[in-house]
Write a protein that holds these residues in place. Structure first.
Motif, PDB file in Angstrom:
ATOM      1  N   HIS A  75       0.848  -1.204   0.000  1.00  0.00           N
ATOM      2  CA  HIS A  75       0.000   0.000   0.000  1.00  0.00           C
ATOM      3  C   HIS A  75       0.879   1.248   0.000  1.00  0.00           C
ATOM      4  O   HIS A  75       1.727   1.428   0.884  1.00  0.00           O
ATOM      5  CB  HIS A  75      -0.952  -0.013   1.191  1.00  0.00           C
ATOM      6  N   HIS A 133       1.732  -3.827   6.982  1.00  0.00           N
ATOM      7  CA  HIS A 133       0.797  -2.746   6.643  1.00  0.00           C
ATOM      8  C   HIS A 133       0.681  -1.798   7.823  1.00  0.00           C
ATOM      9  O   HIS A 133       1.224  -2.049   8.895  1.00  0.00           O
ATOM     10  CB  HIS A 133      -0.591  -3.333   6.334  1.00  0.00           C
ATOM     11  N   SER A 134      -0.053  -0.686   7.623  1.00  0.00           N
ATOM     12  CA  SER A 134      -0.402   0.178   8.738  1.00  0.00           C
ATOM     13  C   SER A 134      -1.840   0.633   8.548  1.00  0.00           C
ATOM     14  O   SER A 134      -2.324   0.674   7.421  1.00  0.00           O
ATOM     15  CB  SER A 134       0.533   1.383   8.815  1.00  0.00           C
ATOM     16  N   GLU A 188       1.565   3.706   3.062  1.00  0.00           N
ATOM     17  CA  GLU A 188       2.084   3.138   4.299  1.00  0.00           C
ATOM     18  C   GLU A 188       3.608   3.118   4.208  1.00  0.00           C
ATOM     19  O   GLU A 188       4.227   2.083   4.005  1.00  0.00           O
ATOM     20  CB  GLU A 188       1.455   1.758   4.507  1.00  0.00           C
ATOM     21  N   ARG A 232      -3.118   4.954  -2.124  1.00  0.00           N
ATOM     22  CA  ARG A 232      -3.002   3.577  -1.601  1.00  0.00           C
ATOM     23  C   ARG A 232      -2.733   2.540  -2.698  1.00  0.00           C
ATOM     24  O   ARG A 232      -1.971   1.600  -2.506  1.00  0.00           O
ATOM     25  CB  ARG A 232      -4.311   3.234  -0.896  1.00  0.00           C
TER      26      ARG A 232
HETATM   27 ZN   LIG Z   1      -2.126  -1.631   3.959  1.00  0.00          ZN
END
Ligand SMILES: [Zn+2]
Length: 457
Positions: A158, A311-312, A161, A228
């Protein structure tokens, strides 16, 4: 366009489901909490969305403007390392800003070219991105032979992130340096001994693919901080900027065609609309070069048996499954059974739950807890071990795809799979926190990954 980091409170669980299905708000899936007024979630929403929510009776607490502060963050990335892109210049531990796209690739190359280095191998991924970038992974492992366990860490899927590639480059730099110098690694109150490091490098193969979506990262760091998706060109006739791109982490071949498999009432966090800003699933399963590269690693290194996708945000360690609540009682109630098409993806109903063998779940939770404890030892943050399914289910994600492979094809290895959502919702711009905070996150997640490598057998 303004885009606010916000806390949204709704009167009941149904109102929370509407945030995704009706209002198309970007929700941190694992932050739904019960509060006195109902339920609250950490989210990102535009001015227009917030006005609609307020008119519908939601309470919206605006935090920072993620667009404006995200542009400020863009200036904090490293624009130059002040000379050649050497291992020293690219050290994450010594750095003061996010690495950019070129730095990530240079850091992998530099590590593979270090002197006396028979234990790191640069791996060129076969699929160029839409913007013609070439991606690399790095293998850390000395020796060969049957019985070696493969461990695979993925990051940078993503775009916004930003911290995940930095975490994985730091992991590589720390592990490789400790092995070269035969020294311990200490992070917070946890020490990983030189003997443990040696055992990981000489008995296991660790594959690190830190930057799966460089086109997206570049766009997020230079243009739109909240981007994203990848950068697949928009379909013909679609001129809006958000019609570019596919959510790579909705594009894997696991229940990908979600309208066929899920209950129409499910608040699933996926979209078939190419102009969805965040979660467009793409024109076909595994249609994207970024997804193909991530899958190629499993196919090309069939001894990979453990997988973590970074991920975040929300400080979670997520294990399978993400499509519905787990159950271990009925093996026939599973993602491959067409009798359950149209019934999946409603939390806490009885129509469908996803099967996971009890012994697999036990292993999955135990390993997640190993990571959790090592993360906590860094500076005390407590990440939650949770099933990936939440109020908002998903399909087409990397972790469910990875664990599903051995069920679809018994010749393939069983891959215990995780998503780590690093970073607290309390941080400003939590997808890319100010770098001093990010450095602390880099340390804690690196600690979790080292513990994972030692425990994975
Ligand atoms: Zn993510």
């Amino acid at each position: 366009m303004s885009n606010y980091h916000a806390r949204i409170t709704g009167s009941d669980y149904a109102a929370m489901a509407d945030l995704v299905t009706k209002y198309k708000v970007t929700v941190a899936r694992h932050t739904v909490e019960k509060v006195a007024q109902g339920y609250r979630v950490d989210a990102h929403a535009s001015d227009e969305q917030i006005r609609a929510l307020e008119a519908a009776g939601y309470n919206v607490e605006r935090l920072e403007d993620a667009q404006i502060q995200g542009v400020a963050r863009q200036k904090e990335k490293r624009t130059s390392t002040g000379g050649a892109l050497t291992r020293e210049a690219l050290s994450v531990a010594a750095g003061t800003g996010y690495l950019d796209v070129a730095h990530i690739e240079a850091a992998l190359a530099a590590e593979s070219e270090a002197p006396n280095d028979a234990f790191t191998t640069l791996i060129k991924l076969p699929n160029e991105t839409w913007e013609k970038r070439v991606c690399h992974a790095l293998k850390i492992g000395k020796g060969s032979g049957a019985g070696r366990v493969g461990i695979y860490f993925l990051g940078g899927v993503h775009a916004r992130e930003w911290g995940s590639p930095d975490i994985l480059v730091n992991f590589v730099q720390l592990l490789a340096n400790a092995y070269r110098t035969n020294t311990d690694i200490t992070i917070g109150s946890r020490t990983f001994t030189a003997a443990q490091i040696k055992s990981v490098v000489e008995k296991k193969d660790v594959y690190v693919f830190p930057q799966a979506n460089p086109d997206g990262r570049n766009y997020s760091m230079l243009t739109e901080p909240m981007w994203r998706k990848n950068r697949r060109p928009a379909p013909a006739g679609h001129t809006q900027s958000q019609c570019v791109g596919v959510d790579v982490n909705r594009n894997y071949d696991f229940l990908w065609d979600f309208p066929k498999y899920f209950d129409p009432k499910s608040p699933i966090a996926n979209s078939t609309d190419p102009c969805d800003h965040d979660v467009y699933i793409g024109p076909a399963a595994t249609s994207e070069p970024e997804t193909k590269n991530a899958v190629w690693m499993f196919d090309n290194f069939p001894h990979i048996r453990y997988f973590v996708d970074l991920h975040s945000y929300s400080e979670d360690i997520l294990y399978n499954w993400g499509d519905d609540v787990d159950q271990s009682a009925d093996p026939a109630m599973n993602f491959q059974n067409p009798a359950y098409d149209g019934k999946r993806g409603i939390a806490n109903d009885k129509a469908y739950r996803e099967y996971i063998a009890a012994e697999d779940k036990k292993i999955a939770v135990n390993l997640a807890n190993e990571m959790r404890d090592a993360i906590k030892a860094s500076r005390g943050r407590t990440y939650k071990t949770e099933q990936s399914m939440s109020l908002y289910p998903t399909a087409g994600t990397s972790d469910d795809y990875a664990f599903s492979r051995h069920l679809v094809d018994a010749k393939k290895a069983k891959v215990f799979s995780y998503t780590i959502e690093w970073g607290s919702p309390q941080n400003p711009t939590p997808f890319h926190p100010p770098y001093p905070e990010m450095k602390q996150i880099i340390d804690e997640v690196t600690s979790g990954l080292l513990a994972f490598c030692i425990s994975a057998q």
